[in-house]
Write an enzyme that holds these catalytic residues in place. Structure first.
Site, short mmCIF file in Angstrom:
data_model
loop_
_atom_site.label_atom_id
_atom_site.label_comp_id
_atom_site.label_asym_id
_atom_site.label_seq_id
_atom_site.Cartn_x
_atom_site.Cartn_y
_atom_site.Cartn_z
N ASN A 26 -103.32 -70.37 15.27
CA ASN A 26 -103.19 -69.29 16.68
C ASN A 26 -102.27 -69.19 17.89
OD1 ASN A 26 -104.10 -68.10 18.74
ND2 ASN A 26 -105.89 -69.77 19.29
N TRP A 27 -101.33 -67.88 17.50
CA TRP A 27 -100.08 -67.88 18.51
C TRP A 27 -100.04 -67.80 19.40
CZ3 TRP A 27 -96.28 -64.30 15.25
CH2 TRP A 27 -95.53 -65.02 14.24
N LYS A 28 -102.14 -67.66 19.99
CA LYS A 28 -101.80 -67.59 21.52
C LYS A 28 -101.07 -65.98 22.42
CE LYS A 28 -103.64 -72.22 21.53
NZ LYS A 28 -104.72 -72.90 22.90
N GLY A 32 -102.42 -74.41 17.44
CA GLY A 32 -101.91 -74.18 18.42
C GLY A 32 -100.65 -74.32 19.03
N GLY A 33 -99.96 -74.74 19.16
CA GLY A 33 -98.76 -74.93 19.69
C GLY A 33 -97.88 -75.11 18.54
N GLU A 62 -113.91 -76.67 18.31
CA GLU A 62 -112.29 -77.27 19.69
C GLU A 62 -112.39 -77.85 20.43
OE1 GLU A 62 -108.36 -74.48 18.39
OE2 GLU A 62 -109.34 -74.09 20.35
N HIS A 100 -112.75 -68.15 22.24
CA HIS A 100 -112.10 -68.98 22.59
C HIS A 100 -111.86 -69.82 23.94
CE1 HIS A 100 -108.11 -71.69 23.37
NE2 HIS A 100 -108.05 -71.67 21.47
#
Ligand code: 13P
Length: 254
Positions: free
Chosen positions: A8-10, A236-237, A166, A94
């Protein structure tokens, strides 16, 4: 089941050049990886510029969708449009959208129903906040998010949904964050399966993958896949650097 590793690159990276660079180096590094399935979820705007070369264990997803297929809905993107661009997965529910954009369980349910109808796979996220956890409300929150999010989703349809636990307090960007111990992640995944089994019957839910998300990186991936026995992870990060992300995938495939 091959582990499902979802990036998930956000709201990153900020240029098309950087998005293409990141995508291409991940794709290159995955050439010899057969035992894991990888889904990259970039911001919408980059989707049609990221080309998947054939015979890869790599597919595209996105981070949101609207619940109508077309019409007078300014600024929205529909399941049909995503399907047309070759997208296969969509993140819904999310916590960042629940919090910053006031997304409700009812909106999430509409999105899940629209995705199922369009034959796209929802990656349905559930999880409690630090405060809810401290108050001992975790089970109640998860039950309610699942009950409302999956309203009117049939036993047949649940097989095409990916469920992700999550916890908000474990996300890398949360203030005063903590790592979720693998035993706790495993306990929650068993709980989620139990909730699903109660709703759909045991046989119906064994094929629903249950993932974990929250500060997953190359140092802890083994704990979540091997110890906690999760079916995959939502990253994510650590998905924003190709080297680190490829390391995660390579460790996860065992
Ligand atoms: P981090 O991996 O940065 O904690 O993000 C988790 C997440 O929110 C993925 O959807």
């Amino acid at each position: 089941m091959k582990p499902l590793i979802i990036a998930n690159w956000k709201c990153n990276p900020t240029t098309l050049k950087a998005a293409k660079g990141l995508f291409n180096s991940i794709q290159k590094g995955l050439r010899d990886v057969k035992k894991a399935k990888v889904v990259i979820c970039p911001p919408f705007i980059y989707l049609s510029n990221l080309k998947i070369s054939k015979s890869q264990n790599l597919v595209l997803g996105v981070q949101n969708v609207f619940w109508e297929q077309k019409g007078a809905f300014t600024g929205e993107i529909s399941p049909q449009m995503l399907k047309d661009l070759g997208c296969q997965y969509v993140i819904v529910g999310h916590s960042e959208r629940r919090k910053h954009l006031n997304e409700t369980d009812e909106m999430i349910n509409k999105k899940i129903k629209a995705l199922v109808k369009a034959k796209l796979q929802p990656i349905f996220c559930v999880g409690e906040s630090e405060e809810e956890r401290k108050k001992g409300q975790t089970i109640q929150i998860l039950k309610s998010q699942i009950e409302k999010g999956l309203k009117e989703i049939s036993r047949k349809e649940i097989k095409n949904i990916v469920l992700t636990y999550e916890p908000i307090w474990a996300i890398s960007t949360s203030t005063n964050r903590k790592d979720c111990p693998p035993e706790e992640a495993q306990m929650m995944s068993l709980l989620l399966r139990k909730i699903l089994a109660k709703k759909y019957g045991r046989g119906g839910v064994n094929r629903t993958p249950i993932l974990y998300g929250g500060n997953v990186n190359s140092k802890n991936i083994r704990l979540y896949i091997d110890e906690a026995q999760m079916d995959g992870v939502l990253v994510g990060g650590a998905s924003l650097g190709s080297k680190e992300f490829l390391k995660i995938v390579k460790i996860a495939r065992g």
